[in-house]
Design an enzyme around this catalytic site. Structure first.
Site, short mmCIF file in Angstrom:
data_model
loop_
_atom_site.label_atom_id
_atom_site.label_comp_id
_atom_site.label_asym_id
_atom_site.label_seq_id
_atom_site.Cartn_x
_atom_site.Cartn_y
_atom_site.Cartn_z
N GLY A 1 1.03 -1.30 -0.03
CA GLY A 1 0.05 -0.02 0.05
C GLY A 1 0.64 1.15 0.03
O GLY A 1 2.00 1.42 0.38
N LYS A 2 0.13 2.38 -0.49
CA LYS A 2 1.26 3.70 -0.33
C LYS A 2 -0.05 4.96 -0.56
O LYS A 2 -1.18 4.63 -1.42
CB LYS A 2 1.88 3.58 -1.71
CG LYS A 2 2.54 5.00 -1.92
CD LYS A 2 3.45 5.11 -3.02
CE LYS A 2 2.44 5.39 -4.29
NZ LYS A 2 3.36 5.69 -5.53
N GLY A 3 0.17 5.70 0.30
CA GLY A 3 -0.81 6.83 0.49
C GLY A 3 0.02 8.24 0.12
O GLY A 3 1.15 8.15 -0.42
N ASN B 1 1.52 9.99 2.42
CA ASN B 1 2.59 10.37 3.36
C ASN B 1 2.94 8.93 3.82
O ASN B 1 3.89 9.14 4.86
CB ASN B 1 1.78 11.26 4.54
CG ASN B 1 0.82 10.39 5.37
OD1 ASN B 1 0.48 9.23 4.74
ND2 ASN B 1 0.09 11.07 6.24
N ALA C 1 4.06 4.59 3.38
CA ALA C 1 4.27 3.43 2.28
C ALA C 1 4.12 2.13 3.06
O ALA C 1 4.58 2.21 4.29
CB ALA C 1 5.27 3.27 1.54
N VAL C 2 3.46 1.39 2.93
CA VAL C 2 3.15 0.21 3.62
C VAL C 2 3.65 -1.16 3.37
O VAL C 2 3.31 -1.64 1.90
CB VAL C 2 1.66 -0.25 4.01
CG1 VAL C 2 1.33 -1.33 4.98
CG2 VAL C 2 0.84 1.25 4.66
N LYS D 1 4.28 0.26 8.17
CA LYS D 1 4.04 1.47 7.62
C LYS D 1 5.17 2.43 8.01
O LYS D 1 5.53 2.86 9.05
CB LYS D 1 2.71 2.33 8.42
CG LYS D 1 2.46 3.40 7.63
CD LYS D 1 0.93 3.85 8.02
CE LYS D 1 0.39 5.26 7.67
NZ LYS D 1 -0.83 5.62 8.03
N ASP E 1 -11.03 12.02 8.19
CA ASP E 1 -10.33 11.59 6.86
C ASP E 1 -11.01 10.19 6.49
O ASP E 1 -10.31 9.27 6.04
CB ASP E 1 -8.91 11.57 7.01
CG ASP E 1 -8.37 11.33 5.45
OD1 ASP E 1 -9.26 11.83 4.64
OD2 ASP E 1 -7.14 10.88 5.31
#
Length: 578
Positions: free
Chosen positions: A150-152, A154, A156-157, A206, A351
């Site tokens: 995963g990546k957002g 702010n 990365a997972v 994370k 959020d």
């Protein structure tokens, strides 16, 4: 129930009794009333003030039965001593009505005590994490790190494993030991961390992107402290835990207790940024200069260790699957239970979106949802209110799913934004996605939280139960006074899913049938136990409901369900207008 409404109801009930002629012999009634008057007038009697009338009527609430007894006995004195028939009838109606109101309040007191007893039973047993307790894991070297999952915007997972996450099987090395044997000769070589080809990764790490916070551990923890709100008490080492973690608004953030629908951070520590698999391709700009000469990141950053949810996010799941209406209702209920848990501890997520909800399945194949990503949360000592004195104040993350009272707020002296129902509003918007519809606040012709009107909301599929449609419509009300809290909305769904029969038998908002149903639900959940047949998600939801049961919230939920259908019909009527 207001005093005005109570008095009018008393007169109405009293007159109906007079018309029906339902009287006991005068001697027995008078004796009963005299006994009631003597019993109530004892100075030693103590009654807790009721919560169904305003505080300024405390004396009225404490002496209601005494007043009823005096009026009723006075009526019989007028019968014996003469007097106008009209006055006698009014006195009798008023007295009998007040007596019936006192009986209703006594029933409410009994129901409230029952709710407190049920709460105590289910709050004793706290939610247990699915992973067994562990004492290590405060260093990055303790973990085997796998591919990116995963990546957002702010962080990365990456998937990860450790001895406490994957028990050693007989005759085999643990993942860490096996990886260590493979990399003993390469410890000093530069490059990404090595990991086994096909291991099981029960954990996820994370890695926050650190741009501008510096490489000091204290500065990193203070800058990213909101990410630690869902951290368990053992997440930080003793030395790190003693640091005063200042949040975005200059206050120490609160810590959440464990809940089945909220993520738990098991470990939090700072370490040097490694070159993880796929880092050069996925996020080269946030790497430090020692790994990428053009990178803007600092050498150290914050790492959070959580459970790995291999099914991904709710958005990813809904892109390939359409849950049936029962599963979708349970998923909606889980989000409400999670938000209610946050609100009870004075935390607003701010959020909420399907990207920030992780998903797995229980043994029965029912999706279990977990709220994650608390980087934008509000965890101040002021509770769920935020001083909004300038436009520079951060109001939250996703602007598309920002509640109307937040989106339309105008800064000024003394202005406070109330977030107590903002997350519940966002869940109402996400509900469209759960039932196979595009989110009305995301689509190309989407609505805006600042300007939309309730009649502009698209209808949910006809297969969605009416009670669920009602909950969604109420959650998306612009007026916060008409919008239920997450707790009340969750109660509505609980009653709709498991108490449909008792809801149909309720009359005039009496709680007798509902109380019997609560007792039956308590017995069923206790007898069913943990780990027996059926859906464990349903068992968790029922336990959450019984652990948070409150009489006033139940009254409100029942009122919405019994009288809210007319509101729903009026809302749906706008869809058929030309």
């Amino acid at each position: 129930m207001s005093v005005k409404h109570a008095l009018s109801r008393g007169l109405e009930l009293g007159r109906s009794l007079i018309q029906l002629g339902l009287f006991k012999p005068a001697g027995r009634v008078a004796a009963k009333f005299r006994g009631e008057r003597l019993r109530v007038s004892r100075p030693t009697r103590t009654v807790q003030p009721q919560t169904f009338l305003p505080g300024r009527y405390r004396f009225f609430r404490l002496s209601l039965s005494g007043l009823a007894a005096q009026l009723q006995s006075g009526t019989f004195r007028r019968v014996v001593g003469g007097g106008a028939p009209r006055n006698r009838a009014v006195f009798l109606a008023f007295g009998v009505g007040l007596g019936l109101i006192e009986q209703q309040l006594e029933e409410d007191r009994t129901s409230a005590a029952l709710c407190q007893e049920i709460q105590a039973v289910f709050r004793k047993k706290k939610f247990q994490t699915p992973l067994k307790p562990f004492t290590s894991g405060y260093k990055l070297e303790d973990y085997v790190i796998g591919k990116q999952i995963g990546k957002g915007c702010n962080a990365a997972v990456h998937e990860a494993a450790a001895p406490f996450g994957a028990p050693v099987e007989s005759g085999k090395y643990s993942l860490v030991e096996r990886n260590q044997k493979e990399t003993d000769d390469d410890n000093k070589k530069a490059g990404p961390l090595r990991f086994p080809a096909t291991p099981s990764f029960p954990l996820a790490i994370k890695m926050m992107w650190n741009i501008g916070a510096g490489s000091s551990s204290d500065a990193i923890l203070r800058s990213m402290s909101m990410e630690l709100v869902p951290a368990c008490p053992q997440a930080l080492t003793k030395e790190q835990g003693e640091i005063a973690l200042d949040g975005h608004f200059g206050t120490v953030p609160k810590r959440l207790t464990a809940h089945p629908n909220v993520i738990t951070v098991y470990r939090a520590f700072t370490a040097e940024v490694p070159l993880l698999p796929g880092a050069q391709e996925e996020y080269p700009d946030v790497l430090p200069a020692r790994l990428n000469p053009q990178g803007l990141g600092s050498n150290r950053t914050l790492f959070l260790v959580m459970k790995n949810y291999p099914c991904g996010t709710l958005r990813q799941y809904l892109e390939v699957c359409v849950p049936n209406r029962m599963q979708a209702s349970l998923m909606l209920l889980q989000l409400l239970e999670g938000v209610d848990h946050l609100c009870k501890q004075g935390i607003a997520h701010r959020d909420l979106k399907s990207d920030n909800v992780l998903l797995e399945f229980d043994r029965a194949g029912c999706p279990r949802l977990v709220i994650t990503d608390f980087g934008c949360c509000l965890a101040e000592n002021l509770g769920l209110k935020l001083p909004f004195n300038s436009w520079w104040v951060n109001r939250g993350g996703n602007t598309c799913l920002m509640a109307p009272e937040v989106a339309t707020a105008v800064p000024g002296p003394g202005v406070m934004i109330d977030y107590s129902k903002a997350d519940a509003w966002a869940i109402g918007a996400i509900a469209y996605e759960l039932f196979g519809q595009p989110n009305p606040f995301y689509s190309s012709q989407g609505l805006e939280g600042r300007t939309y009107q309730e009649k502009q909301l698209p209808p949910l599929p006809a297969a969605v139960p009416e009670d669920v449609q009602l909950v969604v419509k109420l959650l998306l009300c612009r007026n916060t006074c008409k919008r239920p809290s997450a707790r009340v909305a969750a109660n509505m769904l609980h009653i709709s899913l498991w108490g449909k029969r008792v809801l149909a038998s309720l009359n005039q908002a009496r709680m007798d049938e509902l109380t019997d149903w609560l007792l039956c639900q308590t017995a069923v959940v206790l007898l069913k136990g943990r780990g027996s047949g059926g859906s464990s998600v349903e068992a968790e939801l029922q336990r959450c409901f019984l652990a948070n049961i409150d009489l006033e919230d139940l009254h409100t939920a029942v009122s919405f369900l019994m009288y809210g259908q007319e509101q729903l019909k009026s809302l749906l009527a706008h869809y058929t207008e030309p």
